[in-house]
Design an enzyme around this catalytic site. Structure first.
Site, PDB file in Angstrom:
ATOM      1  CB  SER A   1      -0.881  -0.025   1.259  1.00  0.00           C
ATOM      2  OG  SER A   1      -1.259   1.271   1.641  1.00  0.00           O
ATOM      3  N   GLY A   2       0.503   2.183  -0.882  1.00  0.00           N
ATOM      4  CA  GLY A   2       1.204   3.472  -0.918  1.00  0.00           C
ATOM      5  C   GLY A   2       0.972   4.261   0.356  1.00  0.00           C
ATOM      6  CG  LEU A   3      -2.537   5.303   3.752  1.00  0.00           C
ATOM      7  CD1 LEU A   3      -2.334   6.801   3.849  1.00  0.00           C
ATOM      8  CD2 LEU A   3      -3.992   4.934   4.016  1.00  0.00           C
TER       9      LEU A   3
ATOM     10  CG  ASP B   1      -0.833   7.910  -0.107  1.00  0.00           C
ATOM     11  OD1 ASP B   1       0.069   7.590  -0.911  1.00  0.00           O
ATOM     12  OD2 ASP B   1      -1.975   7.405  -0.123  1.00  0.00           O
TER      13      ASP B   1
ATOM     14  CG  ASP C   1      -1.051   2.082  -4.026  1.00  0.00           C
ATOM     15  OD1 ASP C   1      -1.231   2.586  -5.156  1.00  0.00           O
ATOM     16  OD2 ASP C   1      -1.411   2.625  -2.963  1.00  0.00           O
TER      17      ASP C   1
ATOM     18  CG  ASP D   1       1.120   6.231  -5.401  1.00  0.00           C
ATOM     19  OD1 ASP D   1       0.184   5.648  -4.832  1.00  0.00           O
ATOM     20  OD2 ASP D   1       2.094   6.676  -4.787  1.00  0.00           O
TER      21      ASP D   1
ATOM     22  CD  GLU E   1      -3.744   6.445  -7.212  1.00  0.00           C
ATOM     23  OE1 GLU E   1      -3.736   5.380  -6.564  1.00  0.00           O
ATOM     24  OE2 GLU E   1      -3.722   7.563  -6.668  1.00  0.00           O
TER      25      GLU E   1
ATOM     26  CE  LYS F   1      -1.789   9.080  -3.773  1.00  0.00           C
ATOM     27  NZ  LYS F   1      -2.031   7.625  -3.821  1.00  0.00           N
TER      28      LYS F   1
ATOM     29  CG  ASN G   1      -5.366   8.262   0.693  1.00  0.00           C
ATOM     30  OD1 ASN G   1      -6.556   8.272   0.980  1.00  0.00           O
ATOM     31  ND2 ASN G   1      -4.658   7.148   0.645  1.00  0.00           N
ATOM     32  CB  SER G   2      -8.831   7.978  -3.037  1.00  0.00           C
ATOM     33  OG  SER G   2      -8.004   7.563  -4.083  1.00  0.00           O
TER      34      SER G   2
ATOM     35  NE  ARG H   1      -7.072   3.992  -6.418  1.00  0.00           N
ATOM     36  CZ  ARG H   1      -6.443   4.127  -5.255  1.00  0.00           C
ATOM     37  NH1 ARG H   1      -5.518   3.253  -4.885  1.00  0.00           N
ATOM     38  NH2 ARG H   1      -6.712   5.138  -4.471  1.00  0.00           N
TER      39      ARG H   1
ATOM     40  CG  HIS I   1     -10.805   3.446  -4.507  1.00  0.00           C
ATOM     41  ND1 HIS I   1     -11.219   2.572  -3.530  1.00  0.00           N
ATOM     42  CD2 HIS I   1      -9.865   4.228  -3.912  1.00  0.00           C
ATOM     43  CE1 HIS I   1     -10.563   2.821  -2.405  1.00  0.00           C
ATOM     44  NE2 HIS I   1      -9.742   3.827  -2.607  1.00  0.00           N
TER      45      HIS I   1
HETATM   46  C1  SPV Z   1      -3.453   2.523  -0.559  1.00  0.00           C
HETATM   47  O1  SPV Z   1      -3.540   1.570   0.227  1.00  0.00           O
HETATM   48  O2  SPV Z   1      -2.496   3.291  -0.572  1.00  0.00           O
HETATM   49  C2  SPV Z   1      -4.519   2.783  -1.515  1.00  0.00           C
HETATM   50  C3  SPV Z   1      -5.876   2.459  -1.180  1.00  0.00           C
HETATM   51  O3  SPV Z   1      -4.246   3.346  -2.544  1.00  0.00           O
HETATM   52  S1  SPV Z   1      -6.613   3.922  -0.612  1.00  0.00           S
HETATM   53  O4  SPV Z   1      -5.911   4.382   0.532  1.00  0.00           O
HETATM   54  O5  SPV Z   1      -7.978   3.523  -0.361  1.00  0.00           O
HETATM   55  O6  SPV Z   1      -6.590   4.924  -1.670  1.00  0.00           O
HETATM   56 MG    MG Z   2      -2.499   4.306  -2.501  1.00  0.00          MG
END
Ligand code: SPV
Ligand code: MG
Length: 291
Positions: free
Chosen positions: A42-44, A54, A81, A83, A110, A116, A118-119, A155, A186
Site C-alpha cells: 500500500s502506498g498509504l 501519501d 500500489d 500510484d 490509478e 497524487k 490519497n483518495s 484503478r 474505487h
Molecule cells: C493505498 O492503500 O495506498 C490505496 C488504497 O491506494 S486507498 O488508501 O484507499 O486509496
Molecule cells: Mg495508494
C-alpha cells in the site's frame, strides 16, 4: 508456481481472493504466515511507515527499496500500489522493468496526476488523468513486461472524483481495451452502492478489484455475489501498528518501567524467529571453519 502466475490466477478466478496490506519486510512476512496468499504493498501504508505523506513524497526508488525487502521476505505475490506510475508512460514502463527484476507480481496504477493525493483526502477536488494519456501508459507498461503473467491493474477514480457511473464505465472500458489485466473500481462511500451499480453494468467483462476500506460493513458474501475477483484489505496492518506503538510507548513513558509491559509485547525470541535466525545458525555450522 511463479508469483506472477499466482496473482494472475487470483484475479481471473471467479471467487473473490483476498490480499492484505503490508508496508515492510516484517509485516509482509506476518501477512504470509497467517495464511494470506497475496500482499498489497500500500502506498498509504508505506509512506506512513516512512513518516511522510501519501503524496509521492517518498521517491519511487525509495518505495522500490522497501519492496525489495518485502519480496525477499516472502514467497507469495505482491501487488504494488504504484500510484500514478510516478510520472508519464516512460516512468511507468521503467517501473515495470524494475518491479520484474525484484520479483514483484504486479502493479496497480490509478488515473490521477503525479504527484497524487490519497483518495480519501478531498477526493472530489482531485483532477483525473486524460483517458488517452492513461491508455498510452497502460500500453507502454504491458509492452515492457518480460513475463507474460506480470499483472497490470488499472484503478478508476471516477467515483472518488465525483464523476459518476458513466465516466467510471467509460474509463474502465478504455483501460480494458488498452490491455489492463483488471480494473480496480474505487469508492469512498460508506455503502456499496457505487460498486454495485458498476458491477451490474460491467457485467463480468473483465476482472474487478475492490478496496472496501470505507464500506467495511458490507458482508464479504456480497462481494462474491457481485462477481468481484480480488479484495484488498488495504491499510489495517499499519493502523494496527499505530495503535500498538502508541499504547506501549505511552505506557513505558508514563511508568518509567518495563514491568507492566513485558507480557504484552512479542518476545525477543519471536523477533528472532520472524527474522529466520535459526537458519543462520545452521548455515554458520556449515560454512564457518569449526574451532
Ligand atoms: C493505498 O492503500 O495506498 C490505496 C488504497 O491506494 S486507498 O488508501 O484507499 O486509496
Ligand atoms: Mg495508494
Amino acid at each position: 508456481m511463479k508469483k506472477t502466475t499466482r496473482l494472475r490466477e487470483m484475479i481471473s478466478s471467479k471467487n473473490p481472493d483476498f490480499i492484505m496490506e503490508a508496508h515492510n519486510g516484517l509485516s509482509a512476512k506476518i501477512v504470509e504466515e497467517v495464511g494470506f496468499e497475496g500482499i498489497w504493498a500500500s502506498g498509504l501504508s508505506i509512506s506512513a511507515s516512512l513518516g511522510v505523506r501519501d503524496n509521492n513524497e517518498a521517491s519511487w526508488t525509495q518505495v522500490l527499496d522497501v519492496l525489495e525487502f518485502m519480496s525477499d521476505a516472502t514467497s507469495i505475490p505482491i501487488l504494488l500500489d504504484g500510484d500514478t506510475g510516478y510520472g508519464n508512460f516512460n516512468n511507468a514502463r521503467r517501473l515495470v522493468k524494475k518491479l520484474e527484476q525484484r520479483n514483484i507480481a504486479g502493479v496497480c496504477i490509478e488515473d490521477k496526476l503525479f504527484p497524487k493525493t490519497n483518495s480519501f483526502i478531498n477526493g472530489e477536488s482531485q483532477p483525473l488523468a486524460d483517458v488517452e494519456e492513461f491508455c498510452g501508459k497502460i500500453k507502454a507498461m504491458k509492452d515492457t513486461q518480460l513475463d507474460d503473467d506480470f499483472v497490470v491493474v488499472t484503478r478508476v477514480e471516477a467515483f472518488i472524483a465525483g464523476w459518476g457511473l458513466k465516466e467510471a464505465l467509460r474509463r474502465a472500458e478504455a483501460y480494458r481495451q488498452s490491455g489492463a489485466d483488471a480494473i480496480l473500481i474505487h469508492s469512498k462511500r460508506s455503502d456499496i452502492t457505487e460498486i454495485e451499480a458498476f458491477m451490474k453494468e460491467w457485467n463480468g467483462r473483465h476482472p474487478v478489484v475492490i478496496v472496501p476500506t470505507k464500506y467495511y460493513t458490507t458482508p464479504t458474501y456480497r462481494f462474491h455475489e457481485l462477481g468481484v475477483n480480488l479484495v484488498i484489505w488495504a491499510n489495517h496492518n499499519v493502523r494496527a501498528s499505530i495503535d500498538a506503538m502508541k499504547k506501549i510507548s505511552r505506557q513505558i513513558y508514563q511508568e518509567k518501567s518495563l514491568i507492566g509491559v513485558e507480557g504484552n509485547v512479542a518476545t525477543v525470541d519471536e523477533i528472532f524467529r520472524l527474522q529466520g535466525a535459526e537458519e543462520l545458525q545452521a548455515a554458520e555450522k556449515k560454512y564457518l571453519p569449526s574451532k
